[in-house]
Design a protein around this motif. Structure first.
Motif, PDB file in Angstrom:
ATOM      1  N   THR A 107     -25.845  -6.305   2.093  1.00 52.88           N
ATOM      2  CA  THR A 107     -26.899  -5.387   1.657  1.00 52.88           C
ATOM      3  C   THR A 107     -27.036  -4.223   2.631  1.00 52.88           C
ATOM      4  O   THR A 107     -27.157  -3.067   2.208  1.00 52.88           O
ATOM      5  CB  THR A 107     -28.240  -6.135   1.548  1.00 52.88           C
ATOM      6  OG1 THR A 107     -28.077  -7.226   0.649  1.00 52.88           O
ATOM      7  CG2 THR A 107     -29.331  -5.219   1.047  1.00 52.88           C
ATOM      8  N   ILE A 108     -27.004  -4.499   3.910  1.00 53.80           N
ATOM      9  CA  ILE A 108     -27.093  -3.439   4.919  1.00 53.80           C
ATOM     10  C   ILE A 108     -25.921  -2.482   4.793  1.00 53.80           C
ATOM     11  O   ILE A 108     -26.092  -1.262   4.827  1.00 53.80           O
ATOM     12  CB  ILE A 108     -27.169  -4.040   6.331  1.00 53.80           C
ATOM     13  CG1 ILE A 108     -28.528  -4.696   6.550  1.00 53.80           C
ATOM     14  CG2 ILE A 108     -26.913  -2.979   7.396  1.00 53.80           C
ATOM     15  CD1 ILE A 108     -28.632  -5.470   7.841  1.00 53.80           C
ATOM     16  N   VAL A 109     -24.721  -3.030   4.613  1.00 51.79           N
ATOM     17  CA  VAL A 109     -23.539  -2.171   4.482  1.00 51.79           C
ATOM     18  C   VAL A 109     -23.642  -1.308   3.227  1.00 51.79           C
ATOM     19  O   VAL A 109     -23.358  -0.105   3.266  1.00 51.79           O
ATOM     20  CB  VAL A 109     -22.248  -3.017   4.477  1.00 51.79           C
ATOM     21  CG1 VAL A 109     -21.046  -2.191   4.079  1.00 51.79           C
ATOM     22  CG2 VAL A 109     -22.028  -3.642   5.842  1.00 51.79           C
ATOM     23  N   LEU A 110     -24.064  -1.883   2.112  1.00 55.35           N
ATOM     24  CA  LEU A 110     -24.179  -1.103   0.879  1.00 55.35           C
ATOM     25  C   LEU A 110     -25.245  -0.023   0.974  1.00 55.35           C
ATOM     26  O   LEU A 110     -25.031   1.106   0.533  1.00 55.35           O
ATOM     27  CB  LEU A 110     -24.495  -2.018  -0.300  1.00 55.35           C
ATOM     28  CG  LEU A 110     -23.337  -2.779  -0.902  1.00 55.35           C
ATOM     29  CD1 LEU A 110     -23.808  -3.595  -2.083  1.00 55.35           C
ATOM     30  CD2 LEU A 110     -22.233  -1.852  -1.328  1.00 55.35           C
ATOM     31  N   VAL A 111     -26.392  -0.358   1.540  1.00 59.24           N
ATOM     32  CA  VAL A 111     -27.482   0.611   1.605  1.00 59.24           C
ATOM     33  C   VAL A 111     -27.140   1.760   2.541  1.00 59.24           C
ATOM     34  O   VAL A 111     -27.327   2.931   2.207  1.00 59.24           O
ATOM     35  CB  VAL A 111     -28.791  -0.091   2.043  1.00 59.24           C
ATOM     36  CG1 VAL A 111     -29.851   0.916   2.408  1.00 59.24           C
ATOM     37  CG2 VAL A 111     -29.286  -0.996   0.939  1.00 59.24           C
ATOM     38  N   TYR A 112     -26.629   1.462   3.707  1.00 56.51           N
ATOM     39  CA  TYR A 112     -26.398   2.510   4.698  1.00 56.51           C
ATOM     40  C   TYR A 112     -25.047   3.202   4.555  1.00 56.51           C
ATOM     41  O   TYR A 112     -24.840   4.256   5.149  1.00 56.51           O
ATOM     42  CB  TYR A 112     -26.566   1.951   6.108  1.00 56.51           C
ATOM     43  CG  TYR A 112     -28.002   1.969   6.515  1.00 56.51           C
ATOM     44  CD1 TYR A 112     -28.570   3.108   7.046  1.00 56.51           C
ATOM     45  CD2 TYR A 112     -28.816   0.874   6.312  1.00 56.51           C
ATOM     46  CE1 TYR A 112     -29.894   3.149   7.378  1.00 56.51           C
ATOM     47  CE2 TYR A 112     -30.139   0.901   6.642  1.00 56.51           C
ATOM     48  CZ  TYR A 112     -30.674   2.039   7.174  1.00 56.51           C
ATOM     49  OH  TYR A 112     -31.998   2.082   7.492  1.00 56.51           O
ATOM     50  N   SER A 113     -24.114   2.664   3.789  1.00 60.29           N
ATOM     51  CA  SER A 113     -22.817   3.333   3.653  1.00 60.29           C
ATOM     52  C   SER A 113     -22.931   4.633   2.868  1.00 60.29           C
ATOM     53  O   SER A 113     -22.110   5.528   3.041  1.00 60.29           O
ATOM     54  CB  SER A 113     -21.813   2.402   2.984  1.00 60.29           C
ATOM     55  OG  SER A 113     -22.203   2.150   1.651  1.00 60.29           O
ATOM     56  N   THR A 114     -23.939   4.772   2.030  1.00 59.35           N
ATOM     57  CA  THR A 114     -24.100   6.016   1.294  1.00 59.35           C
ATOM     58  C   THR A 114     -24.601   7.140   2.191  1.00 59.35           C
ATOM     59  O   THR A 114     -24.308   8.304   1.942  1.00 59.35           O
ATOM     60  CB  THR A 114     -25.097   5.828   0.132  1.00 59.35           C
ATOM     61  OG1 THR A 114     -26.342   5.394   0.661  1.00 59.35           O
ATOM     62  CG2 THR A 114     -24.571   4.825  -0.856  1.00 59.35           C
ATOM     63  N   MET A 115     -25.348   6.785   3.240  1.00 62.64           N
ATOM     64  CA  MET A 115     -25.927   7.803   4.109  1.00 62.64           C
ATOM     65  C   MET A 115     -25.183   7.939   5.439  1.00 62.64           C
ATOM     66  O   MET A 115     -25.141   9.018   6.014  1.00 62.64           O
ATOM     67  CB  MET A 115     -27.392   7.463   4.375  1.00 62.64           C
ATOM     68  CG  MET A 115     -28.212   7.403   3.095  1.00 62.64           C
ATOM     69  SD  MET A 115     -29.825   6.737   3.341  1.00 62.64           S
ATOM     70  CE  MET A 115     -29.518   4.984   3.338  1.00 62.64           C
ATOM     71  N   VAL A 116     -24.632   6.836   5.929  1.00 59.65           N
ATOM     72  CA  VAL A 116     -23.904   6.829   7.200  1.00 59.65           C
ATOM     73  C   VAL A 116     -22.547   6.174   6.928  1.00 59.65           C
ATOM     74  O   VAL A 116     -22.416   4.959   6.989  1.00 59.65           O
ATOM     75  CB  VAL A 116     -24.680   6.033   8.277  1.00 59.65           C
ATOM     76  CG1 VAL A 116     -23.963   6.112   9.607  1.00 59.65           C
ATOM     77  CG2 VAL A 116     -26.100   6.532   8.407  1.00 59.65           C
ATOM     78  N   PRO A 117     -21.516   6.959   6.624  1.00 62.88           N
ATOM     79  CA  PRO A 117     -20.227   6.373   6.241  1.00 62.88           C
ATOM     80  C   PRO A 117     -19.551   5.549   7.337  1.00 62.88           C
ATOM     81  O   PRO A 117     -18.688   4.729   7.046  1.00 62.88           O
ATOM     82  CB  PRO A 117     -19.366   7.589   5.893  1.00 62.88           C
ATOM     83  CG  PRO A 117     -20.307   8.691   5.651  1.00 62.88           C
ATOM     84  CD  PRO A 117     -21.521   8.412   6.468  1.00 62.88           C
TER      85      PRO A 117
END
Length: 135
Positions: A107-117
């Protein structure tokens, strides 16, 4: 678990004072200001978190310190030979705990990958290490 690892660090890493000051200085709007202030600090936090989890957490899981201590304690306090043999066996894999932990990391990877690649390679490293250890 998700609230504790995702929502609280996102909002608690930034002081309310800095959000208010940036909102007064910026003409682009409150939402853009809050997003810029929150993401600059929490994005780097989660990149560090996802890098430290496979480098420090996964090797510590391999040591299985808690299970070793329990096994030794049970062997020393086992009165019969059969109980000593049962205490010497390896404990079961804690599937429920590991599944919840990996679902939260996903969940952390999915949420933050859109904003912090940069979160994606750190998440890949985490999942690769966990896969190698848990298989």
């Amino acid at each position: 678990l998700v609230i504790n690892l995702l929502i609280l660090p996102t909002f608690l890493l930034t002081s309310l004072n800095s959000i208010i000051q940036e909102t007064w200085r910026d003409e682009h709007g409150v939402v853009n200001t809050i997003a810029r202030v929150l993401l600059s600090q929490s994005g780097s936090f989660f990149v560090n978190f996802l890098l430290q989890a496979p480098l420090f957490g996964v090797p510590l899981e391999l040591l299985r310190i808690e299970q070793r201590v329990l096994r030794r304690w049970r062997r020393r306090h086992a009165p019969t030979r059969r109980e000593v043999e049962e205490a010497s066996e390896a404990g079961p894999f804690d599937f429920v705990h590991q599944f919840a932990w990996m679902a939260c990391m996903f969940t952390i990877v999915l949420v933050y990958s859109t904003m912090v690649p940069l979160v994606l390679p750190a998440g890949l490293l985490l999942f690769a290490h966990k896969w190698l250890v848990d298989r």
